[in-house]
Structures are given as C-alpha cells and as structure tokens.
Design a protein around this motif. Structure first.
Motif, PDB file in Angstrom:
ATOM      1  N   HIS A  96       8.578  11.468   1.618  1.00 63.69           N
ATOM      2  CA  HIS A  96       7.342  10.424   1.359  1.00 63.69           C
ATOM      3  C   HIS A  96       6.886  10.793   0.213  1.00 63.69           C
ATOM      4  O   HIS A  96       5.777  10.964  -0.266  1.00 63.69           O
ATOM      5  N   GLN A 123       6.188   3.914  10.117  1.00 63.19           N
ATOM      6  CA  GLN A 123       4.893   3.858  10.380  1.00 63.19           C
ATOM      7  C   GLN A 123       4.142   3.117  10.989  1.00 63.19           C
ATOM      8  O   GLN A 123       2.950   3.280  11.542  1.00 63.19           O
ATOM      9  N   ALA A 141      -4.721   5.196   5.740  1.00 64.67           N
ATOM     10  CA  ALA A 141      -4.317   4.562   5.308  1.00 64.67           C
ATOM     11  C   ALA A 141      -2.745   5.373   4.188  1.00 64.67           C
ATOM     12  O   ALA A 141      -2.205   4.738   3.110  1.00 64.67           O
ATOM     13  N   ILE A 142      -3.259   6.523   3.825  1.00 68.34           N
ATOM     14  CA  ILE A 142      -2.223   7.983   3.289  1.00 68.34           C
ATOM     15  C   ILE A 142      -1.112   7.589   3.800  1.00 68.34           C
ATOM     16  O   ILE A 142      -0.161   7.550   2.822  1.00 68.34           O
ATOM     17  N   ASP A 143      -0.541   7.968   5.221  1.00 64.82           N
ATOM     18  CA  ASP A 143       1.172   6.478   4.835  1.00 64.82           C
ATOM     19  C   ASP A 143       1.333   5.815   4.854  1.00 64.82           C
ATOM     20  O   ASP A 143       2.762   5.715   5.105  1.00 64.82           O
ATOM     21  N   ASP A 144       0.302   4.775   5.731  1.00 65.57           N
ATOM     22  CA  ASP A 144       1.077   3.348   4.271  1.00 65.57           C
ATOM     23  C   ASP A 144       1.402   3.377   3.123  1.00 65.57           C
ATOM     24  O   ASP A 144       2.063   2.342   2.967  1.00 65.57           O
ATOM     25  N   ALA A 145       0.638   3.747   2.295  1.00 68.33           N
ATOM     26  CA  ALA A 145       1.026   3.816   1.088  1.00 68.33           C
ATOM     27  C   ALA A 145       2.027   4.521   0.908  1.00 68.33           C
ATOM     28  O   ALA A 145       3.012   3.744  -0.397  1.00 68.33           O
ATOM     29  N   ARG A 146       2.662   5.608   1.248  1.00 72.59           N
ATOM     30  CA  ARG A 146       3.727   6.560   1.396  1.00 72.59           C
ATOM     31  C   ARG A 146       5.289   6.726   2.003  1.00 72.59           C
ATOM     32  O   ARG A 146       6.261   7.146   1.446  1.00 72.59           O
TER      33      ARG A 146
END
Length: 245
Positions: A96, A123, A141-146
């Motif tokens: 990530h 995720q 949102a941080i982990d959704d994106a990465r």
C-alpha cells in the motif's frame, strides 16, 4: 522523503513481530534458502535466510536490530538484484506504500526463482472492523484509496490466498492488532504505529476517539462487542498471498 521517515520514528515501540504471524510467514516461505525482504522496514518477519533487505526509509533502516540482514535503500519498483537471484521474495504489509504496485510485483517475480510471499489485507473485510465502522470511519477512506485488491494480486501472480487470523494478544501493533483490547486505541503511541490512523491525523480522529472513550467508560462497547472477549483469535482481514513461480 519516504513516508516512514516521519511515521516510523516510534515504530519499534509498538511494532514487534508476533511469533504466530511469523510462523505463518515462515510456512509460506517453505524451504527457501535465500530471501529478499522488500519494503523491509525494521525487519519484522524476516527469516534467518534473508540475504538482503530493501527499504526506502533511513529512519526504518536505523531501527533494524543488530544481526539483521544487510539493508539497502531502495524501492520495490527497482530492486538492486539480478534476475532469479534469490529463492523467494517477501513483502510484509508494504504494498500500500508502493508508487507503482504492478511494477513492484513484476520486480518480485523477476528476482525470485521459486516463490513470492506477500502479507497484506482484504479491504472488504478490514473496513468492517468495529474500530473503523463505528468510531473512525475517516480512516476507512485512507485504506480504500491505497489497499491493493486481492483479486488483482491473485490474477497478476497466479497466487493462492491464506487467512492470517490475529491473536487476541498480538505483539505487532498493526491496525487491527488490538481488536480485543479496545482501550489501546486511546494511546497515541499505538495510533502512531498504525499508518492508516497516523495518516488520517489526530484532528480527524479526535471525535471518534472521544466516543470510544465514553463507550468504554459506560460499558456500551462491551455490550455490543462482549462476544469478542471470548475469542483467542479473529479474522480481521489479513491475508498471505503466495505465488509459486
């Protein structure tokens, strides 16, 4: 600047390899007699057969213990190794952070003769973790994106996927390590060791942490999640991706 030049200054305070997770990683590596650890950080989960650690952050390299494998500054997308020069390539909770995931995966395949082993997360499972869903949705949102979709890793590498349950007393303080110890998330040192929380930022996390503190004081958390207290391990979404080349 590598992300862990700032986030990694207190990393070893909470991020100590858990022996049960280490056993899963070792089993996935099998009889590999030479391993490169990519995105190696402080060296968690490196087997004794590690011949080289590749890590972009000097802050993380400086925290590697005495006797650890030699480390060089570098990135997954351009590994300083010849083709098929090691038995296995290992990447632990690092995808990530890569700039170009597909280029990094191609490099793992290029340098490994027999196997690629990746510890990552699903995720779709992790975003349902009670901490995120109920208290800190800003961090989702941080982990959704990465997060890298597991299907993409399976298709790209021709890999299989293994569940890695998290022990209730896990010693490695990644995001879901304290699933049965909710009070730990009130500790700023714990939050600093989980990059998703650290990158979300304390200001954004403050209201949710206040709700968690109140629910722990009132007993509301235990009313909702008391069943977790009976479990020794829990599937929080962490996965081993194993590809035989």
């Amino acid at each position: 600047m590598a992300i862990y030049d700032t986030l990694g200054t207190t990393y070893t305070a909470t991020r100590r390899p858990d022996p049960r997770v280490a056993a899963r990683v070792a089993a996935a590596l099998g009889d590999a007699a030479s391993v490169v650890d990519v995105g190696a950080g402080t060296g968690s989960y490196e087997p004794p057969t590690t011949v080289l650690a590749v890590e972009p952050s000097p802050t993380m390299i400086a925290q590697r213990p005495p006797g650890a494998a030699p480390a060089v500054r570098g990135v997954a997308e351009a590994l300083p190794l010849a083709d098929a020069s090691v038995d296995a390539a290992l990447a632990v909770l690092t995808l990530h952070h890569w700039t170009d995931v597909d280029a990094g995966l191609a490099e793992l395949r290029r340098v490994a003769r027999h196997r690629v082993v990746i510890l990552t997360w699903d995720q779709s499972v992790c975003r349902e973790f009670w901490l995120l869903r109920e208290y800190l949705p800003e961090a989702i949102a941080i982990d959704d994106a990465r997060a890298v979709p597991l299907d993409h890793l399976v298709d790209t590498l021709g890999a299989r996927v293994e569940v890695v349950p998290v022990p209730h007393d896990c010693t490695d303080g990644f995001l879901a390590a304290y699933w049965r110890r909710p009070e730990a998330y009130l500790d700023p040192l714990v939050r600093a060791g989980a990059s998703g929380l650290a990158q979300t930022g304390e200001e954004a996390l403050r209201p949710g942490l206040a709700r968690l503190r109140a629910d722990l004081t009132s007993g509301a958390w235990h009313t909702r999640h008391g069943d977790l207290l009976t479990l020794d391990e829990w599937d929080a979404g962490y996965r081993l991706v194993v590809a035989d080349l």
